[in-house]
Design a protein around this motif. Sequence first.
Motif, PDB file in Angstrom:
ATOM      1  N   SER A  87      33.895  46.208  57.867  1.00 10.27           N
ATOM      2  CA  SER A  87      32.477  46.570  57.793  1.00 10.27           C
ATOM      3  C   SER A  87      31.994  47.261  59.061  1.00 10.27           C
ATOM      4  O   SER A  87      30.787  47.268  59.331  1.00 10.27           O
ATOM      5  N   LYS A  88      32.895  47.851  59.844  1.00 11.07           N
ATOM      6  CA  LYS A  88      32.483  48.409  61.132  1.00 11.07           C
ATOM      7  C   LYS A  88      31.522  49.582  60.992  1.00 11.07           C
ATOM      8  O   LYS A  88      30.692  49.807  61.866  1.00 11.07           O
ATOM      9  N   ASP A  89      31.576  50.348  59.891  1.00  9.83           N
ATOM     10  CA  ASP A  89      30.688  51.497  59.718  1.00  9.83           C
ATOM     11  C   ASP A  89      29.395  51.144  58.993  1.00  9.83           C
ATOM     12  O   ASP A  89      28.504  51.977  58.895  1.00  9.83           O
ATOM     13  N   ARG A  90      29.279  49.941  58.480  1.00  8.52           N
ATOM     14  CA  ARG A  90      28.108  49.527  57.706  1.00  8.52           C
ATOM     15  C   ARG A  90      27.072  48.894  58.636  1.00  8.52           C
ATOM     16  O   ARG A  90      27.407  48.101  59.506  1.00  8.52           O
ATOM     17  N   GLN A  91      25.807  49.245  58.450  1.00 11.91           N
ATOM     18  CA  GLN A  91      24.731  48.738  59.306  1.00 11.91           C
ATOM     19  C   GLN A  91      24.141  47.415  58.831  1.00 11.91           C
ATOM     20  O   GLN A  91      23.361  46.804  59.526  1.00 11.91           O
ATOM     21  N   GLY A  92      24.473  46.979  57.667  1.00  7.36           N
ATOM     22  CA  GLY A  92      23.950  45.723  57.126  1.00  7.36           C
ATOM     23  C   GLY A  92      24.282  45.648  55.660  1.00  7.36           C
ATOM     24  O   GLY A  92      24.893  46.554  55.090  1.00  7.36           O
ATOM     25  N   GLY A  93      23.898  44.550  55.022  1.00  5.57           N
ATOM     26  CA  GLY A  93      24.177  44.394  53.606  1.00  5.57           C
ATOM     27  C   GLY A  93      25.649  44.193  53.336  1.00  5.57           C
ATOM     28  O   GLY A  93      26.247  44.896  52.534  1.00  5.57           O
ATOM     29  N   TYR A  94      26.237  43.222  54.021  1.00  2.00           N
ATOM     30  CA  TYR A  94      27.671  43.006  53.908  1.00  2.00           C
ATOM     31  C   TYR A  94      28.055  42.190  52.681  1.00  2.00           C
ATOM     32  O   TYR A  94      29.225  42.170  52.304  1.00  2.00           O
ATOM     33  N   CYS A  95      27.091  41.476  52.090  1.00  2.00           N
ATOM     34  CA  CYS A  95      27.372  40.586  50.959  1.00  2.00           C
ATOM     35  C   CYS A  95      26.731  41.113  49.686  1.00  2.00           C
ATOM     36  O   CYS A  95      25.701  41.768  49.724  1.00  2.00           O
ATOM     37  N   ARG A  96      27.356  40.773  48.569  1.00  5.47           N
ATOM     38  CA  ARG A  96      26.829  41.119  47.248  1.00  5.47           C
ATOM     39  C   ARG A  96      26.742  39.835  46.439  1.00  5.47           C
ATOM     40  O   ARG A  96      27.695  39.061  46.393  1.00  5.47           O
ATOM     41  N   ILE A  97      25.594  39.622  45.788  1.00  4.04           N
ATOM     42  CA  ILE A  97      25.418  38.467  44.919  1.00  4.04           C
ATOM     43  C   ILE A  97      25.289  38.982  43.490  1.00  4.04           C
ATOM     44  O   ILE A  97      24.443  39.819  43.199  1.00  4.04           O
ATOM     45  N   THR A  98      26.145  38.458  42.610  1.00  2.69           N
ATOM     46  CA  THR A  98      26.125  38.831  41.198  1.00  2.69           C
ATOM     47  C   THR A  98      25.808  37.584  40.387  1.00  2.69           C
ATOM     48  O   THR A  98      26.522  36.582  40.493  1.00  2.69           O
ATOM     49  N   LYS A  99      24.770  37.658  39.585  1.00  3.06           N
ATOM     50  CA  LYS A  99      24.386  36.507  38.764  1.00  3.06           C
ATOM     51  C   LYS A  99      25.340  36.374  37.582  1.00  3.06           C
ATOM     52  O   LYS A  99      25.737  37.360  36.970  1.00  3.06           O
ATOM     53  N   LEU A 100      25.683  35.127  37.250  1.00  2.00           N
ATOM     54  CA  LEU A 100      26.636  34.866  36.179  1.00  2.00           C
ATOM     55  C   LEU A 100      26.008  34.230  34.946  1.00  2.00           C
ATOM     56  O   LEU A 100      26.589  34.271  33.883  1.00  2.00           O
ATOM     57  N   GLY A 101      24.878  33.607  35.080  1.00  2.00           N
ATOM     58  CA  GLY A 101      24.286  32.885  33.961  1.00  2.00           C
ATOM     59  C   GLY A 101      24.267  31.398  34.253  1.00  2.00           C
ATOM     60  O   GLY A 101      24.554  30.948  35.360  1.00  2.00           O
ATOM     61  N   ALA A 102      23.958  30.608  33.247  1.00  2.00           N
ATOM     62  CA  ALA A 102      23.791  29.171  33.432  1.00  2.00           C
ATOM     63  C   ALA A 102      25.127  28.445  33.357  1.00  2.00           C
ATOM     64  O   ALA A 102      26.005  28.801  32.576  1.00  2.00           O
TER      65      ALA A 102
END
Length: 168
Positions: A87-102
């Motif tokens: 992630s050396k070139d990325r300024q932020g937003g390193y994580c992704r959250i994906t909703k799966l349901g109940a």
Amino acid sequence: MRHRRNTTKLKRTAAHRRSLLANLACSLIEHGRIRTTLAKAKALRPVAEKMIGLGKRGDLHAIRQAVAFLRQKDTVKKLFNEVAPLSKDRQGGYCRITKLGARMTDSAPMAVIEWVDQPIVEEAAEAPAAVAAEPAPVVEEAPAAEEAAAKPAKKKATKKAKAEADAE
């Protein structure tokens, strides 16, 4: 008043919450992707992104801060040597959250949290191709069938013997 108090409490004490987030962060660093509840994933995101920030800095003080929070030296080594450099070139937003349901048991909303820059490993897609490339092993079923036929006959004989012994 709760002005600008953004801590998600997760119905835990401060020490329990800190340990939970440290363990979740270690699991995320180790595996690259974890499945948890949506609330825990949302609470973990700022912690994980701060750990990436420490990993990108890479100095001795950052290493000591990461060890103080995570409490696992091998995980900190992986963070600084493998995860953060992606992630050396990325300024932020390193994580992704994906909703799966109940979740089936208690209907809690589930989510997957993962690194954005993590290389995608498709183990499930490679496994069938590897199996198809190998020839199928030859299995001889005749001896197994003879053994299976012999075993029930022995059991019947023992049951008959027990019945005769009980009758006498």
